[in-house]
Design a protein around this motif. Sequence first.
Motif, short mmCIF file in Angstrom:
data_model
loop_
_atom_site.label_atom_id
_atom_site.label_comp_id
_atom_site.label_asym_id
_atom_site.label_seq_id
_atom_site.Cartn_x
_atom_site.Cartn_y
_atom_site.Cartn_z
N VAL A 65 8.53 2.56 4.50
CA VAL A 65 8.07 2.97 5.84
C VAL A 65 7.71 1.73 6.65
O VAL A 65 6.91 0.91 6.19
CB VAL A 65 6.84 3.91 5.73
N PRO A 66 8.27 1.58 7.84
CA PRO A 66 7.92 0.42 8.68
C PRO A 66 6.54 0.60 9.30
O PRO A 66 6.03 1.72 9.39
CB PRO A 66 9.00 0.43 9.76
N GLU B 279 9.41 11.30 17.16
CA GLU B 279 10.72 11.23 16.51
C GLU B 279 10.63 10.46 15.19
O GLU B 279 11.24 10.86 14.19
CB GLU B 279 11.74 10.56 17.44
N GLU B 280 9.86 9.37 15.20
CA GLU B 280 9.69 8.61 13.96
C GLU B 280 8.93 9.41 12.91
O GLU B 280 9.30 9.42 11.72
CB GLU B 280 8.94 7.30 14.27
N VAL B 281 7.89 10.10 13.34
CA VAL B 281 7.13 10.94 12.41
C VAL B 281 8.02 12.03 11.83
O VAL B 281 8.02 12.27 10.61
CB VAL B 281 5.90 11.56 13.12
N ALA C 2 2.60 1.80 5.16
CA ALA C 2 2.44 2.12 3.74
C ALA C 2 3.59 3.03 3.29
O ALA C 2 3.92 3.99 3.97
CB ALA C 2 1.10 2.83 3.50
N ASP C 3 4.18 2.72 2.16
CA ASP C 3 5.29 3.53 1.66
C ASP C 3 4.82 4.93 1.27
O ASP C 3 3.72 5.09 0.72
CB ASP C 3 5.94 2.87 0.44
N LEU C 4 5.64 5.92 1.53
CA LEU C 4 5.36 7.30 1.16
C LEU C 4 5.89 7.57 -0.25
O LEU C 4 7.00 7.16 -0.59
CB LEU C 4 6.02 8.26 2.14
N ASN D 244 0.85 -1.19 0.00
CA ASN D 244 0.00 0.00 0.00
C ASN D 244 0.89 1.24 0.00
O ASN D 244 2.04 1.20 0.46
CB ASN D 244 -0.92 0.02 1.22
N TYR D 245 0.31 2.36 -0.47
CA TYR D 245 1.08 3.60 -0.60
C TYR D 245 0.25 4.80 -0.16
O TYR D 245 -0.97 4.81 -0.33
CB TYR D 245 1.55 3.80 -2.05
N VAL D 246 0.95 5.77 0.40
CA VAL D 246 0.36 7.08 0.67
C VAL D 246 1.08 8.07 -0.22
O VAL D 246 2.27 8.33 -0.03
CB VAL D 246 0.48 7.48 2.15
N LEU D 247 0.38 8.60 -1.21
CA LEU D 247 0.96 9.55 -2.15
C LEU D 247 0.62 10.96 -1.70
O LEU D 247 -0.56 11.29 -1.50
CB LEU D 247 0.43 9.33 -3.57
#
Length: 327
Positions: A283-284, A292-294, A210-212, A95-98
């Motif tokens: 993105v894990p 910090e992760e964000v 989901a990958d950015l 899945n992806y977040v564009l």
Amino acid sequence: MSCLRRHLEALSVLQWVLTFLFFGIFFAVLLAYLLFTAYWSISVLYFIWWVTDWETPERGGRRSDSMRGWKVWELHRDYFPIKLVKTAELPATKNYVLGSHPHGIICAGAFSAFCTEATGFTRHFPGLKPSLALLAGLFHLPVYRDYMMSSGMVPVSKRSLDFLLQDGPGHAVVIVVGGAAESLDGAPGEQRVCLRGRKGFVRLALQHGADLVPVYSFGENDIFQQLRFSEDSYVRRLQLRFKQLVGFAPCLFWGRSIFCSQLWGILPRAAPITVVVGKPIAVPRRPRPTEEEVDHFHGAYTAALEQLFEAHKGSCGLPPSQRLIII
């Protein structure tokens, strides 16, 4: 190109703009009017349907591949023209977040690339299902909500996006990160995006693993001229207040008239738009991401967007001195 073809292209874009601006209000008023006529049953039946179907927009919507493939969208694409550029594979196993930038006035590039098949999204990214996220309040408008869902649009609410990203792999959620605030800064020749304080989409990607993917629509700001006001002006404050109350900013914009290119109108200018889809940022999955992760992945995304802009600005007609302004 024939004169008839150009007129058909202009008409296809005009109907799209009129739909975007007035479709929802028109049917809301029409259904209210019909209640006081002999055709009152039409409004009652639709109201019953509306109530029973209320949650559909936040449960993946109701996409119509037939509508996404209408020939009118090819005319819409060719008017500007709009082109989709792929820079990397996006396997449908994830899945992806564009993040889509910039908003512009009307998101012409994002609509053509992700809500229709005119630019060949499924050909470029087979197996991937794009969903353009819009202001949630628009999905409360009768009939208009059904029209938007048919193109694959969904509300930009956490519940809606969570549903898609939990529904197995192969989803590409497209979020216009800058939103309504960014539309107030859209002007020809300017490349300005609201991103520094926008971290919700990064948190969403982390929660679902989901990958950015950065996306930039070169030329989006060139299709309309906008009357802009200084940050400390009364009108600007009024625009921002309206945005806070309603969710969208009342931009004062114009393009050209369909009857004469010398007259102002709501038809966009025929300026080329190139929608460039960047490389995915792995993105894990972190159901409860730390700040910090964000911040880390927001920084990585910002850097990737800047690199995407620099790599493609020349081929999209921008001078070497042009810089992307991130606010």
